[in-house]
Design a protein around this motif. Structure first.
Motif, PDB file in Angstrom:
ATOM      1  N   PRO A 180       4.640  16.882   1.110  1.00 15.13           N
ATOM      2  CA  PRO A 180       3.254  16.482   0.916  1.00 15.13           C
ATOM      3  C   PRO A 180       2.674  15.765   2.135  1.00 15.13           C
ATOM      4  N   CYS A 181       1.343  15.666   2.128  1.00 16.62           N
ATOM      5  CA  CYS A 181       0.620  14.959   3.165  1.00 16.62           C
ATOM      6  C   CYS A 181      -0.489  14.156   2.496  1.00 16.62           C
ATOM      7  N   LEU A 182      -0.795  13.000   3.048  1.00 13.01           N
ATOM      8  CA  LEU A 182      -1.894  12.183   2.552  1.00 13.01           C
ATOM      9  C   LEU A 182      -2.902  12.003   3.680  1.00 13.01           C
ATOM     10  N   SER A 183      -4.175  12.202   3.360  1.00  7.80           N
ATOM     11  CA  SER A 183      -5.255  11.968   4.310  1.00  7.80           C
ATOM     12  C   SER A 183      -6.100  10.818   3.779  1.00  7.80           C
ATOM     13  N   VAL A 184      -6.251   9.777   4.604  1.00  7.65           N
ATOM     14  CA  VAL A 184      -7.039   8.603   4.222  1.00  7.65           C
ATOM     15  C   VAL A 184      -8.114   8.378   5.282  1.00  7.65           C
ATOM     16  N   ASP A 185      -9.357   8.613   4.886  1.00 12.83           N
ATOM     17  CA  ASP A 185     -10.484   8.472   5.821  1.00 12.83           C
ATOM     18  C   ASP A 185     -10.236   9.253   7.107  1.00 12.83           C
ATOM     19  N   GLY A 186      -9.650  10.446   6.951  1.00 14.57           N
ATOM     20  CA  GLY A 186      -9.433  11.322   8.094  1.00 14.57           C
ATOM     21  C   GLY A 186      -8.129  11.105   8.837  1.00 14.57           C
ATOM     22  N   VAL A 187      -7.358  10.066   8.460  1.00 11.68           N
ATOM     23  CA  VAL A 187      -6.049   9.825   9.079  1.00 11.68           C
ATOM     24  C   VAL A 187      -4.965  10.404   8.181  1.00 11.68           C
ATOM     25  N   SER A 188      -4.135  11.282   8.731  1.00  9.44           N
ATOM     26  CA  SER A 188      -3.122  11.976   7.934  1.00  9.44           C
ATOM     27  C   SER A 188      -1.731  11.428   8.216  1.00  9.44           C
ATOM     28  N   PHE A 189      -0.913  11.372   7.164  1.00  3.74           N
ATOM     29  CA  PHE A 189       0.499  11.055   7.353  1.00  3.74           C
ATOM     30  C   PHE A 189       1.336  11.746   6.291  1.00  3.74           C
ATOM     31  N   CYS A 190       2.588  11.991   6.636  1.00 10.20           N
ATOM     32  CA  CYS A 190       3.518  12.711   5.766  1.00 10.20           C
ATOM     33  C   CYS A 190       4.674  11.799   5.368  1.00 10.20           C
ATOM     34  N   GLN A 191       5.668  12.389   4.710  1.00  8.08           N
ATOM     35  CA  GLN A 191       6.881  11.752   4.190  1.00  8.08           C
ATOM     36  C   GLN A 191       6.605  11.146   2.808  1.00  8.08           C
ATOM     37  N   THR A 192       7.400  11.609   1.846  1.00  6.40           N
ATOM     38  CA  THR A 192       7.227  11.238   0.441  1.00  6.40           C
ATOM     39  C   THR A 192       7.175   9.729   0.230  1.00  6.40           C
ATOM     40  N   GLY A 193       8.143   9.000   0.807  1.00  3.71           N
ATOM     41  CA  GLY A 193       8.205   7.561   0.594  1.00  3.71           C
ATOM     42  C   GLY A 193       6.996   6.834   1.139  1.00  3.71           C
ATOM     43  N   ALA A 194       6.575   7.179   2.341  1.00  2.00           N
ATOM     44  CA  ALA A 194       5.417   6.523   2.957  1.00  2.00           C
ATOM     45  C   ALA A 194       4.159   6.750   2.121  1.00  2.00           C
ATOM     46  N   ILE A 195       3.972   7.979   1.668  1.00  2.00           N
ATOM     47  CA  ILE A 195       2.796   8.305   0.851  1.00  2.00           C
ATOM     48  C   ILE A 195       2.854   7.569  -0.479  1.00  2.00           C
ATOM     49  N   ALA A 196       4.029   7.586  -1.113  1.00  2.00           N
ATOM     50  CA  ALA A 196       4.172   6.937  -2.422  1.00  2.00           C
ATOM     51  C   ALA A 196       3.926   5.437  -2.327  1.00  2.00           C
ATOM     52  N   ARG A 197       4.424   4.803  -1.280  1.00  2.00           N
ATOM     53  CA  ARG A 197       4.206   3.358  -1.135  1.00  2.00           C
ATOM     54  C   ARG A 197       2.734   3.040  -0.922  1.00  2.00           C
ATOM     55  N   PHE A 198       2.056   3.830  -0.121  1.00  2.00           N
ATOM     56  CA  PHE A 198       0.628   3.618   0.091  1.00  2.00           C
ATOM     57  C   PHE A 198      -0.130   3.720  -1.228  1.00  2.00           C
ATOM     58  N   CYS A 199       0.146   4.785  -1.985  1.00  2.00           N
ATOM     59  CA  CYS A 199      -0.540   4.978  -3.265  1.00  2.00           C
ATOM     60  C   CYS A 199      -0.135   3.909  -4.277  1.00  2.00           C
ATOM     61  N   GLY A 200       1.150   3.507  -4.245  1.00  2.00           N
ATOM     62  CA  GLY A 200       1.623   2.470  -5.153  1.00  2.00           C
ATOM     63  C   GLY A 200       0.965   1.126  -4.892  1.00  2.00           C
ATOM     64  N   LYS A 201       0.715   0.809  -3.624  1.00  2.00           N
ATOM     65  CA  LYS A 201       0.030  -0.435  -3.295  1.00  2.00           C
ATOM     66  C   LYS A 201      -1.391  -0.444  -3.866  1.00  2.00           C
ATOM     67  N   LEU A 202      -2.075   0.695  -3.759  1.00  2.00           N
ATOM     68  CA  LEU A 202      -3.436   0.765  -4.277  1.00  2.00           C
ATOM     69  C   LEU A 202      -3.479   0.653  -5.792  1.00  2.00           C
ATOM     70  N   PRO A 253       5.318  -3.526  -5.905  1.00  2.00           N
ATOM     71  CA  PRO A 253       5.132  -4.983  -5.962  1.00  2.00           C
ATOM     72  C   PRO A 253       5.241  -5.664  -4.602  1.00  2.00           C
ATOM     73  N   ASN A 254       4.169  -5.673  -3.851  1.00  2.00           N
ATOM     74  CA  ASN A 254       4.199  -6.221  -2.499  1.00  2.00           C
ATOM     75  C   ASN A 254       4.575  -7.692  -2.435  1.00  2.00           C
ATOM     76  N   GLU A 255       4.393  -8.404  -3.540  1.00  2.00           N
ATOM     77  CA  GLU A 255       4.685  -9.836  -3.529  1.00  2.00           C
ATOM     78  C   GLU A 255       6.180 -10.139  -3.635  1.00  2.00           C
ATOM     79  N   ASN A 256       6.991  -9.118  -3.867  1.00  2.00           N
ATOM     80  CA  ASN A 256       8.436  -9.316  -4.044  1.00  2.00           C
ATOM     81  C   ASN A 256       9.179  -8.326  -3.158  1.00  2.00           C
ATOM     82  N   ASN A 257       9.666  -8.814  -2.007  1.00  2.00           N
ATOM     83  CA  ASN A 257      10.303  -7.916  -1.043  1.00  2.00           C
ATOM     84  C   ASN A 257      11.597  -7.303  -1.557  1.00  2.00           C
ATOM     85  N   VAL A 258      12.318  -8.035  -2.402  1.00  2.00           N
ATOM     86  CA  VAL A 258      13.566  -7.493  -2.962  1.00  2.00           C
ATOM     87  C   VAL A 258      13.249  -6.316  -3.875  1.00  2.00           C
TER      88      VAL A 258
END
Length: 220
Positions: free
Chosen positions: A60-82, A87-92
């Motif tokens: 998969p690929c994610l495009s955000v305001d015209g900026v694209s990035f790939c890799q499942t984990g990176a995309i999932a974390r971005f969407c999960g944060k939104l 849980p960004n408040e707990n690094n563990v």
């Protein structure tokens, strides 16, 4: 913010984890489902026919305001944060979720046929070897089951991976287990997942969520 999730027109977990995360969080996004011809264009040019950049020529690929990035984990974390599912408040807890997504990726990768695996008999033999006691699929599933069990987040029949709260880690496990039980993976028996009680409880817990049901009814 203009968000596009780009993948093929089927519910494979590597895209569903982010599609569902955004849908669950009521985050507006464009669900772009490309054709085989579109993907051929990507492999040749690194872009979709409309000019959207696919950086690694893979989905998969994610495009955000015209900026694209790939890799499942990176995309999932971005969407999960939104959506509040990471849980960004707990690094563990973030690291535990990352670990789960990486193992789910390992499961997917280990099932892929090695280069030059030709003939049905050879493909069947390779996939069957994955399911043996010391096979790569068995080892990865054992690891995933063990990690979830150690979290010990159990409330009656409900089980989520982190603190009894839904996360993108649960969505990844749900997607992989559902995929392995679907019968679409040649030479991998649907029973391969039966003995993993915690993974199946996550499957059942996520499947009961009304918003998940709504997504599946809407899209599939």
């Amino acid at each position: 913010m203009k968000i596009k999730v780009i993948y093929f027109n089927f519910p494979f977990w590597r895209a569903e984890i982010s599609r569902i995360s955004l849908f669950y969080g009521n985050i507006p996004f464009e669900d772009v489902r490309i054709s085989s011809d579109d993907f051929a264009h990507v492999r040749t040019t690194g872009t979709l026919p409309d000019g959207t950049v696919i950086p690694t020529k893979a989905l998969p690929c994610l495009s955000v305001d015209g900026v694209s990035f790939c890799q499942t984990g990176a995309i999932a974390r971005f969407c999960g944060k939104l959506s509040g599912l990471y849980p960004n408040e707990n690094n563990v807890n973030c690291a535990l979720i990352d670990q789960v997504i990486d193992i789910c990726t390992d499961i997917t990768n280990c099932i892929s046929y090695p280069i030059n695996t030709e003939g049905e008999a050879n493909r069947k033999s390779f996939r069957e070897s994955l399911c043996e006691k010391d096979g790569k699929l068995s080892k990865n599933l054992n690891s995933l089951e063990s990690i979830v069990e150690r979290q010990n987040c159990k409330t009656k029949d409900i089980l989520f991976f982190i603190d009894d709260n839904l996360s993108i880690g649960d969505l990844a496990i749900w997607g992989v287990v559902k995929w392995l039980k679907s019968g679409v993976v040649d030479f991998i028996p649907t029973s391969v997942i039966d003995k993993y009680s915690n993974l199946n409880r996550i499957l059942n817990s996520v499947s009961k969520i009304p918003k998940i049901k709504e997504w599946q009814d809407k899209k599939h």
